[in-house]
Design a protein around this motif. Sequence first.
Motif, PDB file in Angstrom:
ATOM      1  N   ASP A 178       1.643 -10.789 -42.492  1.00 24.43           N
ATOM      2  CA  ASP A 178       2.000 -11.911 -41.640  1.00 24.43           C
ATOM      3  C   ASP A 178       2.532 -13.051 -42.513  1.00 24.43           C
ATOM      4  O   ASP A 178       1.801 -13.572 -43.354  1.00 24.43           O
ATOM      5  CB  ASP A 178       0.738 -12.365 -40.887  1.00 24.43           C
ATOM      6  N   ALA A 234       2.878 -15.976 -41.875  1.00 22.62           N
ATOM      7  CA  ALA A 234       2.113 -17.210 -41.647  1.00 22.62           C
ATOM      8  C   ALA A 234       1.020 -17.391 -42.699  1.00 22.62           C
ATOM      9  O   ALA A 234       0.608 -18.513 -42.971  1.00 22.62           O
ATOM     10  CB  ALA A 234       1.493 -17.200 -40.249  1.00 22.62           C
ATOM     11  N   LEU A 235       0.555 -16.283 -43.313  1.00 21.74           N
ATOM     12  CA  LEU A 235      -0.519 -16.412 -44.301  1.00 21.74           C
ATOM     13  C   LEU A 235      -0.066 -17.236 -45.499  1.00 21.74           C
ATOM     14  O   LEU A 235      -0.779 -18.109 -45.981  1.00 21.74           O
ATOM     15  CB  LEU A 235      -0.989 -15.030 -44.757  1.00 21.74           C
ATOM     16  N   GLU A 266       2.429 -19.323 -45.525  1.00 17.97           N
ATOM     17  CA  GLU A 266       2.661 -20.690 -45.044  1.00 17.97           C
ATOM     18  C   GLU A 266       1.348 -21.453 -44.961  1.00 17.97           C
ATOM     19  O   GLU A 266       1.272 -22.629 -45.308  1.00 17.97           O
ATOM     20  CB  GLU A 266       3.331 -20.660 -43.665  1.00 17.97           C
ATOM     21  N   ALA A 267       0.298 -20.763 -44.510  1.00 19.60           N
ATOM     22  CA  ALA A 267      -1.013 -21.412 -44.427  1.00 19.60           C
ATOM     23  C   ALA A 267      -1.469 -21.840 -45.819  1.00 19.60           C
ATOM     24  O   ALA A 267      -2.008 -22.932 -45.999  1.00 19.60           O
ATOM     25  CB  ALA A 267      -2.029 -20.469 -43.793  1.00 19.60           C
ATOM     26  N   ALA A 268      -1.231 -20.984 -46.811  1.00 18.32           N
ATOM     27  CA  ALA A 268      -1.635 -21.323 -48.177  1.00 18.32           C
ATOM     28  C   ALA A 268      -0.876 -22.555 -48.673  1.00 18.32           C
ATOM     29  O   ALA A 268      -1.453 -23.459 -49.278  1.00 18.32           O
ATOM     30  CB  ALA A 268      -1.383 -20.136 -49.106  1.00 18.32           C
ATOM     31  N   ARG A 269       0.429 -22.600 -48.374  1.00 19.77           N
ATOM     32  CA  ARG A 269       1.211 -23.769 -48.785  1.00 19.77           C
ATOM     33  C   ARG A 269       0.729 -25.017 -48.060  1.00 19.77           C
ATOM     34  O   ARG A 269       0.615 -26.092 -48.643  1.00 19.77           O
ATOM     35  CB  ARG A 269       2.692 -23.526 -48.514  1.00 19.77           C
ATOM     36  N   ASP A 270       0.425 -24.852 -46.783  1.00 20.07           N
ATOM     37  CA  ASP A 270      -0.069 -25.982 -45.995  1.00 20.07           C
ATOM     38  C   ASP A 270      -1.378 -26.504 -46.581  1.00 20.07           C
ATOM     39  O   ASP A 270      -1.694 -27.681 -46.459  1.00 20.07           O
ATOM     40  CB  ASP A 270      -0.272 -25.539 -44.545  1.00 20.07           C
ATOM     41  N   ARG A 282      -1.866 -15.940 -54.950  1.00 20.77           N
ATOM     42  CA  ARG A 282      -3.222 -15.938 -54.430  1.00 20.77           C
ATOM     43  C   ARG A 282      -3.369 -15.211 -53.094  1.00 20.77           C
ATOM     44  O   ARG A 282      -4.433 -14.692 -52.777  1.00 20.77           O
ATOM     45  CB  ARG A 282      -3.711 -17.392 -54.243  1.00 20.77           C
ATOM     46  N   ILE A 283      -2.301 -15.226 -52.302  1.00 19.04           N
ATOM     47  CA  ILE A 283      -2.432 -14.698 -50.940  1.00 19.04           C
ATOM     48  C   ILE A 283      -1.658 -13.400 -50.763  1.00 19.04           C
ATOM     49  O   ILE A 283      -2.194 -12.399 -50.310  1.00 19.04           O
ATOM     50  CB  ILE A 283      -1.963 -15.752 -49.904  1.00 19.04           C
ATOM     51  N   GLN A 328      -2.842  -8.813 -51.419  1.00 20.54           N
ATOM     52  CA  GLN A 328      -2.764  -7.935 -50.253  1.00 20.54           C
ATOM     53  C   GLN A 328      -1.801  -6.779 -50.441  1.00 20.54           C
ATOM     54  O   GLN A 328      -1.891  -5.777 -49.738  1.00 20.54           O
ATOM     55  CB  GLN A 328      -2.387  -8.751 -49.020  1.00 20.54           C
ATOM     56  N   LEU A 375       6.972 -27.183 -43.093  1.00 14.55           N
ATOM     57  CA  LEU A 375       7.319 -25.761 -43.197  1.00 14.55           C
ATOM     58  C   LEU A 375       8.762 -25.518 -42.786  1.00 14.55           C
ATOM     59  O   LEU A 375       9.348 -24.507 -43.140  1.00 14.55           O
ATOM     60  CB  LEU A 375       6.373 -24.923 -42.331  1.00 14.55           C
ATOM     61  N   PHE A 382      -3.024 -22.747 -37.431  1.00  9.23           N
ATOM     62  CA  PHE A 382      -2.008 -21.822 -36.936  1.00  9.23           C
ATOM     63  C   PHE A 382      -2.449 -21.172 -35.636  1.00  9.23           C
ATOM     64  O   PHE A 382      -3.638 -21.056 -35.353  1.00  9.23           O
ATOM     65  CB  PHE A 382      -1.701 -20.752 -37.980  1.00  9.23           C
ATOM     66  N   PHE A 429      -6.996 -15.856 -44.212  1.00  7.68           N
ATOM     67  CA  PHE A 429      -6.666 -14.916 -45.278  1.00  7.68           C
ATOM     68  C   PHE A 429      -7.598 -13.720 -45.177  1.00  7.68           C
ATOM     69  O   PHE A 429      -8.811 -13.854 -45.381  1.00  7.68           O
ATOM     70  CB  PHE A 429      -6.797 -15.601 -46.640  1.00  7.68           C
ATOM     71  N   HIS A 455      -8.271 -11.210 -46.998  1.00  6.20           N
ATOM     72  CA  HIS A 455      -8.973 -10.690 -48.172  1.00  6.20           C
ATOM     73  C   HIS A 455     -10.012 -11.679 -48.704  1.00  6.20           C
ATOM     74  O   HIS A 455     -10.647 -11.410 -49.718  1.00  6.20           O
ATOM     75  CB  HIS A 455      -7.966 -10.338 -49.269  1.00  6.20           C
ATOM     76  N   PHE A 509     -10.337 -22.710 -49.801  1.00  6.60           N
ATOM     77  CA  PHE A 509      -9.016 -22.528 -50.407  1.00  6.60           C
ATOM     78  C   PHE A 509      -8.295 -23.856 -50.634  1.00  6.60           C
ATOM     79  O   PHE A 509      -7.774 -24.130 -51.705  1.00  6.60           O
ATOM     80  CB  PHE A 509      -8.163 -21.601 -49.530  1.00  6.60           C
TER      81      PHE A 509
END
Lengths: 305, 360
Positions: free
Chosen positions: A179, A181-182, A184-188, A199-200, A204, B54, B83, B89, B91, B100
């Motif tokens: 996904d 979005a994962l 993007e979530a990390a950047r957010d 890291r994300i 995976q 974004l 979101f 995440f 994992h 995080f």
Amino acid sequence: MTSRTTSRLTGRLTGRPTGTGLGAAARGVFLTLTAGFVLLPLAVVVLSSFSADEVADGGWPNGWSLRWFREALEYEPFRVGLAYSLQVAALATAISLAVGAAAAYAIARYRFPGAALLRAVFVMPLSLPRVVTGFCLFVLYASLFPTAYGTVGGIAFAHCLLLLPFVVSVLGAALAGLDPALEEAARDLGASPPRAFLRITLPQIRPALIAAAVFAFITSFDEVDTSVFLMPADQTTLPVAVFLRLEQQQDPTVTAMSSLLIAGSLLLAAAAALAARGVGAALVAREAGTGEPGEPKETRGERTA
Amino acid sequence: MSVPALHADGVSKWFDGRRVLDAVDIEVREGEFFSLLGPSGCGKTTALRIVAGLDAPDEGRVSINGTDVTRTPAHRRPTNLVFQQGALFPHLSVFDNVAFGLRTEKTAKREIAGRVEELLDVVGMAEFAGRAPGTLSGGQRQRVAMARALVRRPQVLLLDEPLSALDLGLQLRMRRELRALQRRTGTAFVCVTHNQAEAMEISDRIAVLNAGRVEQTGTARELYHTPASRFVAEFIGENNLFAGATADGLTLPADHDGLLAVRPESFRLAAADDAASVGTATVRSAGFLGPRLRVVLETATGREVLVDAEAGATTAAVGERVGLAVAAAQVAVVPETAVPEAAVPEAGLPEEGAVREAAS
């Protein structure tokens, strides 16, 4: 030995309570034949490398000996070739993974004109016979880059062309299942784009990455068709040395060397399988730090497996 | 006037030559629960992503507490986003998911543990800290996503349809939790939703988006009683719209010849010959909704009119001719705008089928 191995293998495969009677019997026969088809040539090679005979003819040995292993390890072209091949395979694997991962990521994540074309370009080398690739590169090196001829870099570069289609498609498939979005979530959450990737995304696709690395390494290590054009006969990679020796002699030195390579490949595959599980879990555990209550080890093992 | 927590100033965005945001202006006050409400495809999620960094706007500026962040990348903005599906995440454990955002800013380990536990406690997920996201239910995942976004103490918290993936009962409960969470943190929340009931229940103010434009910004009350456009009049609650004061066989008490709106509960049923009535109509169906009776009528010209009457005091027999009465103050003048009708409101008539069944 072979029949015992295969029967144990098929026994495990058909051991699930899925079918009965004729169907199960037919499946058992089929799987045994398939396993035999795959394993028999390997068995012949391994068998003849322990033979005391002077010629490797594929028959049952008249006596047993380890002398061919000593011959193989003392044969200078093999010794040089082994080191040479390891260097080439390591370099080719590293380059094709770095370039292939970047290309697969770009194709999977960004919309740009020609993305589909680029995907086709990366798979194209598959359709070219390797000897043709080798000859073309020979002409290229001979005319433009004479210093690349017969060097680790020159051969690794050639191997990258062969490895990239595989690396790009394996990593591309893994990335397509993630996904977006994962990341993007990390950047957010404050991670820079490279950090978000490391890291994300990377954890995976680790299993795919390891699979691609193992395949790339073994493919490069075993490559003859292209490589044979790119090195002088007095200093070659190991498979080319095996090829050249086979032209001269058919004694079991070659099969002994092959047995060693089979063992090496098995070790590599086992290490990779362990890495796909173990290293992943270890990295996750390190990421977790000390502040974490509870240790859901099992769930993690499953996720990374 | 104080500096707004968030100010989007004339933000426009094109995708593939199509304008998805058209000079959008949004001002969110400090500590406010603000909703961006609109049908799917109206550009509300794009607007949120532009605020989060974004996506980049093609025109316009975004500032947060007076600081221009238009060119600031997402990872350096003082905003955090919840979101739509949580985007946890897979994992990492619940604890590590929440931690995080603190590890990226090199917070001390002890402080991380304290803040993560505090936030997990706030959202009621403390006992799940060691679990993997894959083992959580939808509501639990969404709670973790909120904790993960809030743990960085953002100046503005952004939420993209945070409740839409949950089943209805859970949605209703989470609305109250969300509102309570916002009160407790005092952070400005900007919530994107297509659900007008949700927006009305939890927001201080709402901006209604349609086809990339802000149609109206105001409190739920303002949007309901004085819609600024036909779209708002139809999208927020239910409305009877009339092309003018004398239309569809009725003579409404308004000296305006443009678009007029009368809420179903503003009409009163009267006798057919009642002098106060603005016209007559025939009852087509009447359905009992508990406190109210939903009556569907048809005027002489065949126009359907919805009326919500007090259930206890009203009898309406199907086929009966009745008078319709409405006070002048209850007739809303709707400014006509040139906005194209790009989208159909998703909020249909409640239980329409049930009403029809009950009436027959």
